[in-house]
Motif scaffolding. Structure first.
Motif, PDB file in Angstrom:
ATOM      1  N   ALA A 186      -8.862  15.187  -6.158  1.00  0.00           N
ATOM      2  CA  ALA A 186     -10.262  14.764  -6.079  1.00  0.00           C
ATOM      3  C   ALA A 186     -10.896  15.158  -4.744  1.00  0.00           C
ATOM      4  CB  ALA A 186     -10.342  13.245  -6.278  1.00  0.00           C
ATOM      5  N   GLY A 187     -10.133  15.880  -3.922  1.00  0.00           N
ATOM      6  CA  GLY A 187     -10.679  16.306  -2.632  1.00  0.00           C
ATOM      7  C   GLY A 187     -10.908  15.143  -1.692  1.00  0.00           C
ATOM      8  N   GLU A 188     -10.145  14.082  -1.886  1.00  0.00           N
ATOM      9  CA  GLU A 188     -10.313  12.903  -1.035  1.00  0.00           C
ATOM     10  C   GLU A 188      -9.337  12.962   0.140  1.00  0.00           C
ATOM     11  OE1 GLU A 188     -10.182   9.380  -3.487  1.00  0.00           O
ATOM     12  OE2 GLU A 188     -11.277  10.417  -5.066  1.00  0.00           O
ATOM     13  N   THR A 189      -9.566  12.085   1.103  1.00  0.00           N
ATOM     14  CA  THR A 189      -8.622  12.004   2.218  1.00  0.00           C
ATOM     15  C   THR A 189      -7.581  10.939   1.878  1.00  0.00           C
ATOM     16  OG1 THR A 189     -10.186  10.531   3.243  1.00  0.00           O
ATOM     17  CG2 THR A 189     -10.175  12.802   4.030  1.00  0.00           C
ATOM     18  N   GLY A 190      -6.741  10.633   2.836  1.00  0.00           N
ATOM     19  CA  GLY A 190      -5.683   9.656   2.568  1.00  0.00           C
ATOM     20  C   GLY A 190      -6.241   8.269   2.285  1.00  0.00           C
ATOM     21  N   LEU A 191      -5.348   7.385   1.876  1.00  0.00           N
ATOM     22  CA  LEU A 191      -5.757   6.034   1.503  1.00  0.00           C
ATOM     23  C   LEU A 191      -4.680   5.050   1.967  1.00  0.00           C
ATOM     24  CD1 LEU A 191      -7.814   4.595  -0.791  1.00  0.00           C
ATOM     25  CD2 LEU A 191      -5.607   4.355  -1.904  1.00  0.00           C
ATOM     26  N   ALA A 192      -5.122   3.898   2.435  1.00  0.00           N
ATOM     27  CA  ALA A 192      -4.158   2.869   2.838  1.00  0.00           C
ATOM     28  C   ALA A 192      -3.975   1.867   1.698  1.00  0.00           C
ATOM     29  CB  ALA A 192      -4.652   2.151   4.087  1.00  0.00           C
ATOM     30  N   ILE A 193      -2.728   1.513   1.447  1.00  0.00           N
ATOM     31  CA  ILE A 193      -2.443   0.433   0.487  1.00  0.00           C
ATOM     32  C   ILE A 193      -1.970  -0.767   1.305  1.00  0.00           C
ATOM     33  CG2 ILE A 193      -1.110  -0.302  -1.511  1.00  0.00           C
ATOM     34  CD1 ILE A 193      -0.463   2.629  -2.081  1.00  0.00           C
ATOM     35  N   VAL A 194      -2.664  -1.876   1.144  1.00  0.00           N
ATOM     36  CA  VAL A 194      -2.291  -3.094   1.862  1.00  0.00           C
ATOM     37  C   VAL A 194      -1.639  -4.047   0.860  1.00  0.00           C
ATOM     38  CG1 VAL A 194      -3.170  -5.057   3.186  1.00  0.00           C
ATOM     39  CG2 VAL A 194      -4.175  -2.768   3.496  1.00  0.00           C
ATOM     40  N   VAL A 195      -0.450  -4.530   1.190  1.00  0.00           N
ATOM     41  CA  VAL A 195       0.282  -5.406   0.269  1.00  0.00           C
ATOM     42  C   VAL A 195      -0.112  -6.857   0.525  1.00  0.00           C
ATOM     43  CG1 VAL A 195       2.564  -6.170  -0.495  1.00  0.00           C
ATOM     44  CG2 VAL A 195       2.197  -3.778   0.174  1.00  0.00           C
ATOM     45  N   GLU A 196      -0.508  -7.529  -0.539  1.00  0.00           N
ATOM     46  CA  GLU A 196      -0.859  -8.955  -0.439  1.00  0.00           C
ATOM     47  C   GLU A 196       0.318  -9.790  -0.904  1.00  0.00           C
ATOM     48  OE1 GLU A 196      -4.195  -9.849  -2.860  1.00  0.00           O
ATOM     49  OE2 GLU A 196      -5.519  -8.555  -1.707  1.00  0.00           O
ATOM     50  N   GLY A 197       0.658 -10.783  -0.123  1.00  0.00           N
ATOM     51  CA  GLY A 197       1.806 -11.634  -0.487  1.00  0.00           C
ATOM     52  C   GLY A 197       3.087 -10.950  -0.068  1.00  0.00           C
ATOM     53  N   GLU A 198       4.183 -11.687  -0.125  1.00  0.00           N
ATOM     54  CA  GLU A 198       5.477 -11.141   0.282  1.00  0.00           C
ATOM     55  C   GLU A 198       5.976 -10.165  -0.787  1.00  0.00           C
ATOM     56  OE1 GLU A 198       7.158 -11.629   3.057  1.00  0.00           O
ATOM     57  OE2 GLU A 198       9.159 -10.886   2.496  1.00  0.00           O
ATOM     58  N   LEU A 199       6.230  -8.939  -0.377  1.00  0.00           N
ATOM     59  CA  LEU A 199       6.727  -7.943  -1.330  1.00  0.00           C
ATOM     60  C   LEU A 199       8.144  -8.312  -1.779  1.00  0.00           C
ATOM     61  CD1 LEU A 199       6.312  -5.138  -2.697  1.00  0.00           C
ATOM     62  CD2 LEU A 199       7.410  -4.140  -0.680  1.00  0.00           C
ATOM     63  N   ILE A 200       8.357  -8.312  -3.105  1.00  0.00           N
ATOM     64  CA  ILE A 200       9.712  -8.575  -3.618  1.00  0.00           C
ATOM     65  C   ILE A 200      10.430  -7.249  -3.867  1.00  0.00           C
ATOM     66  CG2 ILE A 200       9.021 -10.751  -4.697  1.00  0.00           C
ATOM     67  CD1 ILE A 200       9.298  -9.239  -7.452  1.00  0.00           C
ATOM     68  N   SER A 201      11.711  -7.328  -4.107  1.00  0.00           N
ATOM     69  CA  SER A 201      12.524  -6.159  -4.518  1.00  0.00           C
ATOM     70  C   SER A 201      12.297  -4.950  -3.614  1.00  0.00           C
ATOM     71  CB  SER A 201      12.187  -5.800  -5.977  1.00  0.00           C
ATOM     72  OG  SER A 201      12.344  -6.903  -6.843  1.00  0.00           O
ATOM     73  N   LYS A 202      12.251  -5.176  -2.317  1.00  0.00           N
ATOM     74  CA  LYS A 202      11.895  -4.109  -1.369  1.00  0.00           C
ATOM     75  C   LYS A 202      12.723  -2.823  -1.489  1.00  0.00           C
ATOM     76  CE  LYS A 202      10.014  -7.201   2.199  1.00  0.00           C
ATOM     77  NZ  LYS A 202      10.475  -8.572   1.846  1.00  0.00           N
ATOM     78  N   PRO A 203      14.040  -2.915  -1.731  1.00  0.00           N
ATOM     79  CA  PRO A 203      14.805  -1.658  -1.762  1.00  0.00           C
ATOM     80  C   PRO A 203      14.292  -0.657  -2.803  1.00  0.00           C
ATOM     81  CG  PRO A 203      16.283  -3.526  -1.588  1.00  0.00           C
ATOM     82  CD  PRO A 203      14.915  -4.097  -1.853  1.00  0.00           C
ATOM     83  N   TYR A 204      13.610  -1.142  -3.839  1.00  0.00           N
ATOM     84  CA  TYR A 204      13.091  -0.195  -4.841  1.00  0.00           C
ATOM     85  C   TYR A 204      11.930   0.620  -4.281  1.00  0.00           C
ATOM     86  CZ  TYR A 204      16.170  -2.348  -8.181  1.00  0.00           C
ATOM     87  OH  TYR A 204      17.300  -2.794  -8.818  1.00  0.00           O
ATOM     88  N   VAL A 205      11.219   0.042  -3.332  1.00  0.00           N
ATOM     89  CA  VAL A 205      10.140   0.808  -2.687  1.00  0.00           C
ATOM     90  C   VAL A 205      10.755   1.846  -1.743  1.00  0.00           C
ATOM     91  CG1 VAL A 205       8.122   0.619  -1.178  1.00  0.00           C
ATOM     92  CG2 VAL A 205       8.465  -1.030  -3.029  1.00  0.00           C
ATOM     93  N   GLU A 206      11.905   1.511  -1.163  1.00  0.00           N
ATOM     94  CA  GLU A 206      12.629   2.520  -0.355  1.00  0.00           C
ATOM     95  C   GLU A 206      12.996   3.724  -1.226  1.00  0.00           C
ATOM     96  OE1 GLU A 206      13.321   2.243   2.887  1.00  0.00           O
ATOM     97  OE2 GLU A 206      13.995   0.218   3.396  1.00  0.00           O
ATOM     98  N   ILE A 207      13.442   3.455  -2.444  1.00  0.00           N
ATOM     99  CA  ILE A 207      13.797   4.574  -3.356  1.00  0.00           C
ATOM    100  C   ILE A 207      12.558   5.437  -3.587  1.00  0.00           C
ATOM    101  CG2 ILE A 207      14.582   5.221  -5.668  1.00  0.00           C
ATOM    102  CD1 ILE A 207      16.120   2.610  -5.863  1.00  0.00           C
ATOM    103  N   THR A 208      11.435   4.782  -3.818  1.00  0.00           N
ATOM    104  CA  THR A 208      10.192   5.509  -4.076  1.00  0.00           C
ATOM    105  C   THR A 208       9.832   6.413  -2.898  1.00  0.00           C
ATOM    106  OG1 THR A 208       9.432   3.613  -5.360  1.00  0.00           O
ATOM    107  CG2 THR A 208       7.738   5.191  -4.662  1.00  0.00           C
TER     108      THR A 208
END
Ligand SMILES: O=C(O)C1=C[C@@H](OP(=O)(O)O)[C@@H](O)[C@H](O)C1
Ligand SMILES: C=C(OP(=O)(O)O)C(=O)O
Length: 432
Positions: A186-208
């Motif tokens: 889309a020709g956009e620049t980067g984007l920040a994702i802010v996590v609300e609440g305590e993230l669960i299952s964190k190691p799966y985000v490491e895999i990602t």
């Protein structure tokens, strides 16, 4: 109803070559589909969850083929050729959530649905975030749950979005996987994702994040709170070897801890990117003997033969922790598994299911909203028929009860096909 009768057993020993990781397989398939170039994937898991992903990608116009044990995916270069498709993703969380994000940020008309239980597995937090990005998504059944209708994205360029992290980590994973290409297209620049609440299952985000990096995209982050996603197109790394599945490993490692061992699994080890390799630490804490090599893990029973109960926060190992609930039948004392609230919205309500089935063996079970405690009986009740609730992990973890020298019947055993179609063949090879 089909039933599998497992004979009474007392010993477990042997070697198991693990099938590919479900979490890695479905991420790599989507990344390969989104990337520029051809990706050769070795040791891809072959199961219901990966079959629905492969089928969805084919319907979306992605060309893939099998070449012996290898899957070869030709990337769509950032878009899907098919602009209208009706997808069915069974009960695969790793398919429905990432595909919803990828399609909602694309420019076609899609429908996505799954089995009846999928209609009870939440997706509302992800849809809310995608709507912040201009996605057009409608619920065709109940608000907050599949099935969904997805339309072409309207122009909308926020600099940041928020997503809830306390129901499933797959919502964050889905956004991370889908955004780089979509932003670049889309020709956009980067984007920040802010996590609300305590993230669960964190190691799966490491895999990602690890796999995104292998496909050429580096995400900057501030702890588990903020992720800065660049507008970059994925590039195929050429070849990817899928590690063995660390959650599938848990059943065999537990068998080694209960039934003497040694049981050795190959395909995961010290270098693994999967959080569930930490299951070995839990067995160690219960007194088992564990050896973690570069590409294998080996477990034997405690030297005095007695497993001890543990009290453990299981948030980092939500899938393998189910196995601990059955190991608890063989441990001295009261085992308490904490911080497992996400179990209630998975293949079944896993806290309720495990409590019901463990009680059939004579265990004293206490349950709370996000915890489960198990105190074993003096002797396991023989001849129990375990209901499996169409949950592969319920079926697999209760096979371990047969190691208490009791015959066990598993009702509807074929539900293991979600992640491990020939599980019971491997189990039969290591027990006696
Ligand atoms: O991203 C993934 O591959 C997974 C994340 C976990 O789900 P939650 O984040 O919902 O706990 C896990 O239970 C599931 O089997 C696979
Ligand atoms: C929760 C699980 O699966 P899903 O990827 O469908 O969330 C699981 O495999 O235990």
């Amino acid at each position: 109803m089909e039933q599998l009768h497992l004979p009474a057993a007392q010993r477990a020993a042997g070697l198991v070559a693990l099938p590919g990781s479900k979490s890695i397989s479905n991420r790599v398939l989507l990344l390969a589909a989104l990337a520029d170039g051809v990706t050769e994937i070795d040791n891809l898991l072959e199961s219901d969850d990966t079959a629905v992903m492969l089928d969805a990608l084919r319907k979306l116009g992605i060309d893939w083929r099998r070449d012996g044990n290898r899957h070869v995916v030709t990337g769509g270069g950032g878009s899907f050729a098919t602009k209208r498709a009706d997808l069915f993703v069974g009960n695969a969380g790793t398919a429905v959530r990432p595909l919803t994000a990828a399609l909602a940020l694309a420019d076609g008309e899609y429908r996505i649905d799954g089995v009846a239980r999928m209609h009870e597995r939440p997706i509302g937090d992800l849809v809310d975030t995608l709507r912040q990005l201009g996605a057009r998504i409608d619920y065709r059944g109940n608000d907050g749950y599949p099935p969904l209708t997805i339309g072409a994205r309207a122009a909308n360029r926020p600099a940041s979005v928020s997503v809830r992290g306390d129901v499933s980590s797959q919502f964050l994973t889905a956004l991370l996987l889908a955004l780089p290409n979509a932003l670049a297209a889309a020709g956009e620049t980067g984007l920040a994702i802010v996590v609300e609440g305590e993230l669960i299952s964190k190691p799966y985000v490491e895999i990602t994040l690890d796999l995104m990096q292998r496909f050429g995209v580096a995400v900057q982050r501030d702890g588990w709170q903020r992720f800065d996603v660049p507008a970059v197109r994925y590039r195929s790394p050429g070849r990817v070897l899928v590690e063995g599945d660390a959650s599938s490993a848990s059943y065999f490692l537990a068998a080694g801890a209960i039934g003497g061992g040694p049981v050795r699994v190959s395909g995961v080890g010290r270098a693994s990117v999967q959080g569930d390799v930490r299951f070995a630490d839990a067995l160690l804490a219960m007194g088992a003997q564990c050896r973690i090599d570069a590409d294998a893990i080996e477990v034997s029973a405690p030297s005095d033969g007695r497993l001890r109960a543990i009290d453990l926060d299981c948030n980092l190992i939500p899938d393998a922790a189910m196995t601990l609930a059955v190991v608890a039948l063989f441990a001295q004392g009261r085992t308490c598994l904490r911080n497992i609230g996400s179990w209630r919205v998975k293949e079944t309500d896993r806290i309720a299911a495990l409590a019901t089935e463990l009680r059939k063996f004579g265990a004293a079970v206490e349950e709370g909203e996000d915890w489960l405690a198990v105190t074993p009986p003096a002797a396991l009740t023989p001849g129990v028929a375990v209901d499996t609730y169409d949950d592969h992990r319920v079926a697999m973890c209760f096979s371990l009860a047969s190691l208490g020298n009791v015959p066990v019947t598993i009702n509807d055993p074929r539900c293991v096909a979600k992640t491990f179609p020939d599980y019971f063949d491997h189990f039969a090879e290591i027990v006696r």
